[in-house]
Write an enzyme that holds these catalytic residues in place. Sequence first.
Site, PDB file in Angstrom:
ATOM      1  N   LYS A  19      34.856  45.663  40.665  1.00  0.00           N
ATOM      2  CA  LYS A  19      36.236  46.173  40.687  1.00  0.00           C
ATOM      3  C   LYS A  19      35.849  47.816  40.956  1.00  0.00           C
ATOM      4  CE  LYS A  19      40.710  45.858  38.353  1.00  0.00           C
ATOM      5  NZ  LYS A  19      41.442  45.490  37.231  1.00  0.00           N
ATOM      6  N   GLY A  63      39.633  51.719  47.657  1.00  0.00           N
ATOM      7  CA  GLY A  63      38.732  50.872  47.120  1.00  0.00           C
ATOM      8  C   GLY A  63      38.040  51.015  45.810  1.00  0.00           C
ATOM      9  N   ARG A  77      32.280  42.125  36.551  1.00  0.00           N
ATOM     10  CA  ARG A  77      32.822  41.277  35.392  1.00  0.00           C
ATOM     11  C   ARG A  77      32.172  39.887  35.632  1.00  0.00           C
ATOM     12  NH1 ARG A  77      38.477  41.476  37.843  1.00  0.00           N
ATOM     13  NH2 ARG A  77      38.477  40.148  39.670  1.00  0.00           N
ATOM     14  N   ASP A  84      47.600  35.284  43.021  1.00  0.00           N
ATOM     15  CA  ASP A  84      46.564  35.563  43.232  1.00  0.00           C
ATOM     16  C   ASP A  84      45.599  35.985  42.032  1.00  0.00           C
ATOM     17  OD1 ASP A  84      48.279  37.816  43.685  1.00  0.00           O
ATOM     18  OD2 ASP A  84      46.307  38.925  43.614  1.00  0.00           O
ATOM     19  N   ASN A  85      46.203  36.207  40.682  1.00  0.00           N
ATOM     20  CA  ASN A  85      45.619  36.435  39.626  1.00  0.00           C
ATOM     21  C   ASN A  85      45.617  35.272  38.492  1.00  0.00           C
ATOM     22  OD1 ASN A  85      45.190  39.173  40.326  1.00  0.00           O
ATOM     23  ND2 ASN A  85      47.047  39.888  38.946  1.00  0.00           N
ATOM     24  N   ASP A 119      41.446  39.839  35.843  1.00  0.00           N
ATOM     25  CA  ASP A 119      42.046  40.916  36.398  1.00  0.00           C
ATOM     26  C   ASP A 119      42.934  41.846  35.477  1.00  0.00           C
ATOM     27  OD1 ASP A 119      42.187  42.719  38.554  1.00  0.00           O
ATOM     28  OD2 ASP A 119      43.109  41.486  39.887  1.00  0.00           O
TER      29      ASP A 119
END
Length: 473
Positions: free
Chosen positions: A114, A127, A180, A258-259, A268
């Site tokens: 991340k 980003g 992670r 999407d999580n 996330d």
Amino acid sequence: MPVSRLYRPETLHGSLGESFFDEVEPAAFPRHVLRFRDQRWAQRIGLETLDDEEWIAHFGKFEPLPDSFARPLALRYHGHQFRTYNPDLGDGRGFLFAQVRDHEDGRLLDLGTKGSGQTPWSRRGDGRLTLKGGVREILATQMLEAMGVDTSKSLSLIETGEQLIRGDEPSPTRSSVLVRLSHSHIRIGTFQRLAYLEDKAAIERLLDHSIAHYFPEIAGETPGRRAASFLEKVTERVARLAASYMAAGFVHGVLNSDNINITGESFDYGPWRFAPTWDTRFTAAYFDESGLYAFGRQAGAIGWNLARLAECLLPMTGLAAAQSAIDAYPDLSRRAFHEMLLRRLGLVSQGPDRDANLASAFVKFLIASQAPLEQAVFDWRGGLASSSRARRSPAAPHYETTDFQPVREALDGFEPCATARLDHPYFSRERPCSMLIDEVETIWTAISERDDWGLFYSKLGQISEMRAACKAE
């Protein structure tokens, strides 16, 4: 030093084919200051022998790990964001850096990032990850793991020396990159993308991959049954996820499709919060104006996302099997909540009916009294065996009211489980370790204003004690 003999690399995600990801280049950062490494989890994947310089080389500069991906993979997916479908998603500030095996149980684990730079899916974003965002993610994952929630693990945080502009916090603000560990980055949104593209062959390939590496117990089933069994397994996992959030008093904040991954592991973390009291309307994200992902609506939100996965699999499951799996979700999540609340209370199950009665009484008490949630769980760990300890609690007046009487009656007959560990020094404290928003902000203020990391590391020490006491190892 080299990686240890326990290091077992994999490159299995690459076997799905290039249509599932984009190879990308990591960002080149001007500075690398190691702020956190989880040595406990590093040992489980054979990376504990790396010195800090080697650690930074891999997790700050992203030099490939031995026998791992030559270049990182930015994964492709779609998803519903606050119930609106978005086909322009994908890893926009992260990538899959490596895959390894947990040497204790053999699970496949992803090392995902991340804040590691722009990808084809960055959508005009930089980003990057703020240092505050990295600190918050570590605090969330450490606390949830201690509570027994199946969560991703924050393995590494490196401050990267850039000044970032953000609209939701004072800017410019410091930058970081997080790594992670997660048991799969295959999301419901990964399947949604392929359904959107009407690529049935790719859905079948992803399904085969997911079963082989995450649900091998159903690999031998007939082709006509495998998809339905997969949906049932995912339903069980995400039902436990929903239940674990409620038992922990946790609000994820952004439960978009999407999580939610196929293993039901929480990951996330953005605007998360822990609820101070049992308030079903409590929200974590300032932008969740309708309360879609409020504390009390999380189970429904996760169930809604599960239905989207079922839609993707309909050509293989058929309507009846898909509906059966979805219909099972509410009861599965309720039963899982009863189990997880008992686990947090350190009690032996007395059967479905009595467990349900205790859970109902406890929640009704929390709602009526608005007693501090984590304090109440802490005080009554061990049930009536902890009555004298509960009488000394700062929340003791709440337990002397008529609101608590049904809980006391429901607790009668429940015994502490073998792992309750009531003699652990942690339970001699007056107050439990907690992670309310004011505490998080105090920790961050010390870092932001004085570069003082003392409160941060102190809190991690307290969480470690809590994890040991609650045997969440």
